[in-house]
Enzyme design. Structure first.
Site, PDB file in Angstrom:
ATOM      1  N   LYS A 272       0.845  -1.192   0.000  1.00  0.00           N
ATOM      2  CA  LYS A 272       0.000   0.000   0.000  1.00  0.00           C
ATOM      3  C   LYS A 272       0.882   1.245   0.000  1.00  0.00           C
ATOM      4  O   LYS A 272       1.984   1.236   0.555  1.00  0.00           O
ATOM      5  CB  LYS A 272      -0.871   0.040   1.268  1.00  0.00           C
ATOM      6  CG  LYS A 272      -1.891  -1.078   1.395  1.00  0.00           C
ATOM      7  CD  LYS A 272      -2.646  -0.951   2.716  1.00  0.00           C
ATOM      8  CE  LYS A 272      -3.620  -2.092   2.934  1.00  0.00           C
ATOM      9  NZ  LYS A 272      -4.776  -2.026   2.019  1.00  0.00           N
ATOM     10  N   ARG A 346      -9.624 -11.881   2.507  1.00  0.00           N
ATOM     11  CA  ARG A 346     -10.479 -12.960   1.995  1.00  0.00           C
ATOM     12  C   ARG A 346      -9.801 -14.323   2.142  1.00  0.00           C
ATOM     13  O   ARG A 346     -10.474 -15.343   2.261  1.00  0.00           O
ATOM     14  CB  ARG A 346     -10.860 -12.667   0.544  1.00  0.00           C
ATOM     15  CG  ARG A 346      -9.737 -12.686  -0.457  1.00  0.00           C
ATOM     16  CD  ARG A 346     -10.064 -11.927  -1.736  1.00  0.00           C
ATOM     17  NE  ARG A 346     -10.116 -10.485  -1.521  1.00  0.00           N
ATOM     18  CZ  ARG A 346     -10.319  -9.592  -2.489  1.00  0.00           C
ATOM     19  NH1 ARG A 346     -10.500 -10.000  -3.738  1.00  0.00           N
ATOM     20  NH2 ARG A 346     -10.350  -8.303  -2.221  1.00  0.00           N
TER      21      ARG A 346
END
Length: 494
Positions: A272, A346
């Site tokens: 990020k 996930r």
């Protein structure tokens, strides 16, 4: 802290409702006898406002045993909702806190309409008292303790036991939501997966729940390759946490909560930028929501079986971290091609859901700060939802409406399933692309729910607030704590 009385006594402050079309309500008329008609004058001069969330303070100047009255504007009765009441009372309790009020009362029946009865008002008042006055738990060296409300009395003609019960339930809901807020606000060097597991164990022991905390070796034995892959780069050991609440004699009809517990997310090798990394201590908001709900369940003891599963680790960069192009094997046996290490939540949830099913979950609700895509789609006030079972979703939706936690259903089409199954090297890929990002993430998780009734809740937009609001300060909101608990309470009543 909470009391119920039929008559008004001596208090520092009393809270009274004002509706636009009832400026001369029986409550105001009764009070105005002591004020010799001056309240009516203030209303006519519009110095007492009936506008939504307007708060007008009136000193009694010794005319009554109450020092100050706080008149709360609620607008027109036809547009009066639980959301209006929550916001108005949240602002009111903030005002009382700022005024250093320690002993307050509420004329409960002045807030009652055909839409909302005294039990509803009592529940919301007690809940919002905690939410509205929540304070950030900081690490500053010069902490200053605020004066807090010590005594809160509901004045009502209704049955005292029923009102006391509603006050208790509301208080528990508010307190547990604040517990979740505190967890989300904690810095990542303090709240590691180990510390999160310790918190969960303390909660379970307090409420006499069974629990399991799987260590890395046990996860390896169970084949939890998805969570372990996310953990590869970390010096902090992963934890698979499970809390088990037995509300029925038989272990059937089990609701399974699965909360994403990523205690910090750098994005891994799909790194990020700085702007996207700051604040990622809150990437365990789903875990906090689940633990908050379990606190309510433990306190109120609904007749419903519940499992709470939290896959927890941080996601960092190192020489051992997992990489784009890796192929990993989940606990379910399904293989996953990693196309994006920043789509790690996930992966953790995949093993969490499989483990919840192994423990006996008949219904699944996962909660996660999963995607920026859901914020683009729905903003910061609505949680995105996906499901493979409309009946279960309707029950979650009803619970969210009862708690004023807005959710909106996103679709799952066959073409979405085809996209997450599109891999040359594995059964699934973890990131098919930016288009429909929130839907892709939910669809991926659904591959592990399989035929078990399942609802996915993406709280990336609702887990935190960038600014102060009527129900609290900037920071964590405790999103979905009350909805999850209300769902269980309703299941237990059926």
């Amino acid at each position: 802290m909470f009391q119920v009385q039929k008559e008004l006594a001596s208090h520092e402050a009393v809270v009274v409702a004002l509706f636009e079309e009832e400026k001369t309500s029986s409550f105001v008329q009764e009070l105005d006898k002591a004020f010799e008609g001056q309240l009516q004058v203030l209303l006519e001069e519009k110095e007492l406002s009936t506008k939504k969330k307007a708060i007008s303070k009136v000193h009694s100047l010794g005319k009554t045993d109450v020092k100050r009255y706080y008149f709360v504007g609620l607008g027109k009765k036809e547009s009066y909702t639980t959301e209006t009441l929550r916001s108005a009372l949240g602002k009111t309790f903030k005002t009382l806190q700022a005024a250093k009020v320690q002993d307050a009362a509420i004329l409960l029946d002045s807030f009652v309409t055909e839409k909302l009865d005294a039990i509803d008002v009592a529940h919301i008042a007690a809940e919002v008292q905690g939410l509205g006055t929540y304070e950030l738990q900081t690490y500053k060296s010069d902490k200053k303790d605020r004066v807090k409300l010590e005594k809160f009395t509901a004045i009502t003609a209704e049955d005292a036991q029923e009102i006391e019960a509603a006050l208790t339930v509301g208080y528990v809901h508010g307190r547990a939501t604040n517990s979740a807020r505190t967890l989300v606000n904690m810095p990542p060097n303090v709240l590691t997966a180990t510390k999160l597991a310790e918190y969960a164990v303390e909660l379970a022991e307090k409420y006499d729940m069974d629990y399991k905390v799987l260590e890395k070796e046990e996860m390896e034995e169970l084949g939890m390759g998805a969570l372990l892959a996310v953990n590869q780069g970390s010096v902090e050991p992963p934890k698979m946490i499970a809390l088990i609440y037995k509300g029925k004699e038989e272990w059937t009809d089990v609701i399974g909560f699965v909360g994403k517990g990523i205690t910090y997310d750098t994005g891994g090798y799909s790194l990020k930028p700085r702007e996207g990394m700051v604040g990622m201590k809150g990437d365990m908001g789903g875990a906090a929501a689940v633990l908050g709900a379990m606190e309510i369940i433990g306190e109120l003891r609904p007749e419903q079986n519940v499992i709470a599963v939290i896959p927890s680790t941080d996601n960092v960069v190192s020489g051992t971290a997992f990489k784009p192009d890796d192929v990993i094997t989940s606990m379910s046996g399904k293989t996953i091609e990693v196309l994006n290490t920043d789509a790690e939540g996930r992966l953790a949830l995949a093993d969490g859901i499989t483990y919840a099913k192994k423990l006996g979950a008949n219904y699944l609700i996962d909660v996660a700060t999963l995607t920026g895509g859901v914020i683009v789609a729905l903003g910061n006030h609505t949680t995105g939802a996906m499901t493979n079972n409309e009946e279960l979703f309707e029950q979650v939706l009803e619970a969210s409406m009862e708690t004023d936690e807005s959710i909106w259903q996103l679709p799952i089409f066959d073409r979405d399933k085809e996209r997450v199954r599109n891999s040359k090297f594995a059964d699934l890929n973890n990131s098919p692309g930016r288009e429909g990002h929130a839907v892709m993430a939910g669809t991926f998780i659904g591959e592990f729910a399989e035929d078990t009734p399942w609802v996915h809740l993406d709280i990336a937009g609702t887990s935190e607030s960038s600014g102060a609001h009527d129900l609290g300060p900037a920071g964590a909101t405790g999103a979905m704590v009350r909805t999850l608990a209300t769902l269980v309470e309703r299941f237990g009543e059926e």
